[in-house]
Design an enzyme around this catalytic site. Structure first.
Site, PDB file in Angstrom:
ATOM      1  N   ARG A   1      -1.562  -2.498  -7.315  1.00  0.00           N
ATOM      2  CA  ARG A   1      -2.036  -3.959  -6.485  1.00  0.00           C
ATOM      3  C   ARG A   1      -3.117  -4.712  -7.194  1.00  0.00           C
ATOM      4  O   ARG A   1      -3.025  -6.078  -7.184  1.00  0.00           O
ATOM      5  CB  ARG A   1      -2.611  -3.346  -5.151  1.00  0.00           C
ATOM      6  CG  ARG A   1      -1.505  -2.857  -4.156  1.00  0.00           C
ATOM      7  CD  ARG A   1      -2.026  -2.218  -2.936  1.00  0.00           C
ATOM      8  NE  ARG A   1      -3.195  -2.967  -2.262  1.00  0.00           N
ATOM      9  CZ  ARG A   1      -2.849  -3.955  -1.396  1.00  0.00           C
ATOM     10  NH1 ARG A   1      -1.439  -4.321  -1.129  1.00  0.00           N
ATOM     11  NH2 ARG A   1      -3.855  -4.660  -0.664  1.00  0.00           N
TER      12      ARG A   1
ATOM     13  N   LYS B   1      -1.579  -1.839   6.973  1.00  0.00           N
ATOM     14  CA  LYS B   1      -2.808  -1.485   7.326  1.00  0.00           C
ATOM     15  C   LYS B   1      -3.718  -2.079   8.233  1.00  0.00           C
ATOM     16  O   LYS B   1      -4.661  -1.969   8.818  1.00  0.00           O
ATOM     17  CB  LYS B   1      -3.706  -1.272   5.917  1.00  0.00           C
ATOM     18  CG  LYS B   1      -5.187  -0.629   6.012  1.00  0.00           C
ATOM     19  CD  LYS B   1      -5.638  -0.418   4.905  1.00  0.00           C
ATOM     20  CE  LYS B   1      -6.998   0.121   4.717  1.00  0.00           C
ATOM     21  NZ  LYS B   1      -7.853   0.096   3.454  1.00  0.00           N
TER      22      LYS B   1
ATOM     23  N   ARG C   1       0.893  -1.221  -0.028  1.00  0.00           N
ATOM     24  CA  ARG C   1       0.043  -0.047   0.048  1.00  0.00           C
ATOM     25  C   ARG C   1       0.873   1.246   0.080  1.00  0.00           C
ATOM     26  O   ARG C   1       1.805   1.276   0.391  1.00  0.00           O
ATOM     27  CB  ARG C   1      -0.853  -0.024   1.186  1.00  0.00           C
ATOM     28  CG  ARG C   1      -1.962  -1.330   1.032  1.00  0.00           C
ATOM     29  CD  ARG C   1      -2.826  -1.090   2.213  1.00  0.00           C
ATOM     30  NE  ARG C   1      -4.008  -1.992   2.254  1.00  0.00           N
ATOM     31  CZ  ARG C   1      -3.903  -3.290   2.628  1.00  0.00           C
ATOM     32  NH1 ARG C   1      -2.725  -3.854   3.277  1.00  0.00           N
ATOM     33  NH2 ARG C   1      -4.759  -4.037   2.464  1.00  0.00           N
TER      34      ARG C   1
ATOM     35  N   HIS D   1      -2.617   2.977  -6.299  1.00  0.00           N
ATOM     36  CA  HIS D   1      -3.086   1.767  -5.692  1.00  0.00           C
ATOM     37  C   HIS D   1      -3.761   0.715  -6.568  1.00  0.00           C
ATOM     38  O   HIS D   1      -3.644  -0.561  -6.320  1.00  0.00           O
ATOM     39  CB  HIS D   1      -4.505   2.236  -4.983  1.00  0.00           C
ATOM     40  CG  HIS D   1      -5.024   1.025  -4.010  1.00  0.00           C
ATOM     41  ND1 HIS D   1      -4.655   0.776  -2.693  1.00  0.00           N
ATOM     42  CD2 HIS D   1      -5.902   0.054  -4.307  1.00  0.00           C
ATOM     43  CE1 HIS D   1      -5.349  -0.097  -2.225  1.00  0.00           C
ATOM     44  NE2 HIS D   1      -6.140  -0.607  -3.184  1.00  0.00           N
TER      45      HIS D   1
ATOM     46  N   TYR E   1      -9.437 -20.210  11.492  1.00  0.00           N
ATOM     47  CA  TYR E   1      -8.871 -21.317  11.325  1.00  0.00           C
ATOM     48  C   TYR E   1      -7.271 -21.033  10.395  1.00  0.00           C
ATOM     49  O   TYR E   1      -6.515 -21.775  10.402  1.00  0.00           O
ATOM     50  CB  TYR E   1      -9.457 -22.196  10.494  1.00  0.00           C
ATOM     51  CG  TYR E   1     -10.685 -22.863  11.465  1.00  0.00           C
ATOM     52  CD1 TYR E   1     -10.530 -23.861  12.334  1.00  0.00           C
ATOM     53  CD2 TYR E   1     -12.104 -22.388  11.360  1.00  0.00           C
ATOM     54  CE1 TYR E   1     -11.367 -24.432  13.111  1.00  0.00           C
ATOM     55  CE2 TYR E   1     -13.024 -22.972  12.169  1.00  0.00           C
ATOM     56  CZ  TYR E   1     -12.724 -23.871  12.977  1.00  0.00           C
ATOM     57  OH  TYR E   1     -13.734 -24.542  13.801  1.00  0.00           O
TER      58      TYR E   1
ATOM     59  N   HIS F   1      -4.593  -8.712   2.740  1.00  0.00           N
ATOM     60  CA  HIS F   1      -6.037  -8.423   3.134  1.00  0.00           C
ATOM     61  C   HIS F   1      -6.637  -9.231   4.285  1.00  0.00           C
ATOM     62  O   HIS F   1      -6.132 -10.199   4.591  1.00  0.00           O
ATOM     63  CB  HIS F   1      -6.791  -9.120   1.754  1.00  0.00           C
ATOM     64  CG  HIS F   1      -6.748  -8.242   0.348  1.00  0.00           C
ATOM     65  ND1 HIS F   1      -6.809  -8.617  -0.756  1.00  0.00           N
ATOM     66  CD2 HIS F   1      -6.557  -6.819   0.288  1.00  0.00           C
ATOM     67  CE1 HIS F   1      -6.879  -7.800  -1.584  1.00  0.00           C
ATOM     68  NE2 HIS F   1      -6.612  -6.566  -0.921  1.00  0.00           N
TER      69      HIS F   1
END
Length: 457
Positions: A356, A289, A250, A353, A390, A380
């Site tokens: 990405r 982030k 980012r 951006h 999990y 993410h």
């Protein structure tokens, strides 16, 4: 059998003589008058709290200023409130609170933001950004209106204005949600009795499409690479764009970076959850982030780019310091303007951006990598909380290291002409030879960042 209380007469109250101590004369149904030694006569109302059932006593005023009839009228009013589950003392306190504060929507909204910030339910940057939207868009329209005068129709008109005059459909939708939360809070404070924002019609907020950050079709990647390579502006801006493309981190993660985060020997960039704040530099403490350490394996091409950057900023703590101010950082505007000078519309064609997006789509299209590994490298957050509980421990480090090498090699290949990620993958399938280094890499990271060990416990 309960004692029958005979209603008082004015003459009885007038003729009641003071004694050495306070004494009480009852009128019935909780109404009483206290006769004090100084001959002051004070009306009071005794009742049980509608929820806790605890005894409460409220003062109604002095006799004869408050007449017998007025005292009885107040008793009737308060008994009706109790029948509706409302505590009279609490209701009066709320009315006083309304008069003691500026009871406009703007004032209440600012109180809500202050309260929400103390709860730390979201980071301060997000909270301030949301408040600025209110300051820019809603406060000028409805900020001056008292919240007890705020109606569903007034809120709807404000939201429609934002869409009609400013085209801010997405913003209107988000603001509507925040207004609903603010007024719900006002209901709990008993400043208003119902939330008018809950009744706003769904039709008021027009349908809108999620607007993704601008990114070119992959077929135009070769041209993008050439434009960056041939960029004639400042060398550090060109290197920042190249590094951003290779690492697809980012903007703030790149621009606020410190040299101490780079491990050249192990080819790893460790972006901390937060960074040391630089006094006077806004957002300088921004790290990863997701507020967790983010690991970025470095390809040979990325290492070479960092070494080139080092020739310009190696004497600074910051990888991309601000020009003529080593304590500052490269601004996002600088990179955006560079893309614009290269001929790109950063709203519709290619944004920083959007690098990405190019990487994510290419890695996914290659068919080589576990989607969870791609998501990990994109940093993410797992939207499915149950599934995330999990998979959060899975780092996929070996696969991510291979992935970053693949991506840099793919960019290098595309400089000479476009090839699809799938075709490139078929021709250059990476050898899976990194597993033996994963344990060693994890041990190195845990030694440097003990919290990783704590998280895994």
């Amino acid at each position: 059998m309960p004692k029958v209380v005979k209603p008082l007469k004015d003459t009885e109250i007038l003729n009641a003589k003071p004694r050495e101590k306070d004494y009480t004369v009852f009128d019935g149904d909780g109404l009483l008058i206290v006769i004090q030694p100084n001959n002051k006569k004070i009306w009071r109302f005794k009742y049980s709290h509608p929820v806790t059932r605890k005894a409460r006593l409220m003062t109604l005023g002095k006799y004869p200023e408050v007449t017998l009839k007025t005292a009885r009228d107040l008793r009737a009013k308060y008994r009706q409130m109790l029948a509706e589950g409302i505590d009279p003392i609490e209701a009066i306190a709320v009315e006083k609170e309304k008069k003691s504060i500026t009871f406009t929507f703007e004032s209440v909204a600012r109180q809500w933001f202050a309260m929400y910030g103390k709860l730390k339910k979201c980071n301060e940057d997000t909270l301030q950004r949301d408040l600025r939207k209110f300051e820019n868009y809603l406060f000028p329209l409805i900020g001056y209106i008292r919240i007890d005068k705020l109606t569903t129709n007034i809120i709807e008109q404000a939201l429609q204005t934002l869409q009609d005059q400013n085209g801010l459909t997405e913003t209107a939708k988000k603001l509507k949600g925040k207004v609903t939360a603010i007024l719900a809070w006002a209901v709990t404070k008993q400043w208003i009795t119902f939330n008018p924002a809950r009744e706003v019609s769904r039709e008021v907020i027009r349908d809108w499409e999620v607007k993704h950050m601008a990114a070119l079709p992959l077929e135009q990647l070769p041209d993008l690479l050439k434009r960056i390579e041939n960029y004639t502006g400042k060398p550090m801006t060109r290197l920042a764009m190249k590094l951003a493309l290779h690492l697809f981190i980012r903007s703030s993660e790149l621009r606020m970076a410190r040299w101490s985060e780079i491990d050249f020997d192990n080819k790893l960039w460790t972006i901390p959850a937060t960074r040391k704040k630089v006094e006077g530099v806004k957002f300088s403490d921004r790290g990863a982030k997701m507020k967790a350490i983010h690991l970025v394996p470095l390809s040979d091409q990325a290492i070479e780019l960092l070494k080139e950057v080092q020739q310009y900023s190696g004497m600074s703590d910051h990888i991309f310091p601000k020009e003529n101010d080593p304590t500052g950082f490269l601004s996002e505007t600088t990179i955006t303007q560079a893309l614009q000078r290269m001929g790109y519309d950063t709203q519709e064609e290619q944004s920083l951006h959007g690098f990405r997006t190019l990487a994510c789509s290419s890695l996914t299209e290659s068919g080589l990598y576990n989607p969870d590994a791609v998501e990990r490298q994109m940093s993410h957050k797992e939207k499915n909380k149950i599934r995330g509980s999990y998979t959060w421990r899975a780092q996929f480090l070996a696969e991510r290291k291979e992935m970053m090498v693949f991506w840099s090699n793919y960019l290098q290949c595309c400089y000479d002409g476009f090839i699809s990620p799938l075709d490139f993958a078929r021709q250059n399938k990476p050898k899976n030879d990194h597993e033996s280094t994963v344990s060693e890499l994890l041990n190195l990271l845990k030694a440097k960042y003990p919290q990783l060990e704590d998280d895994a416990a």
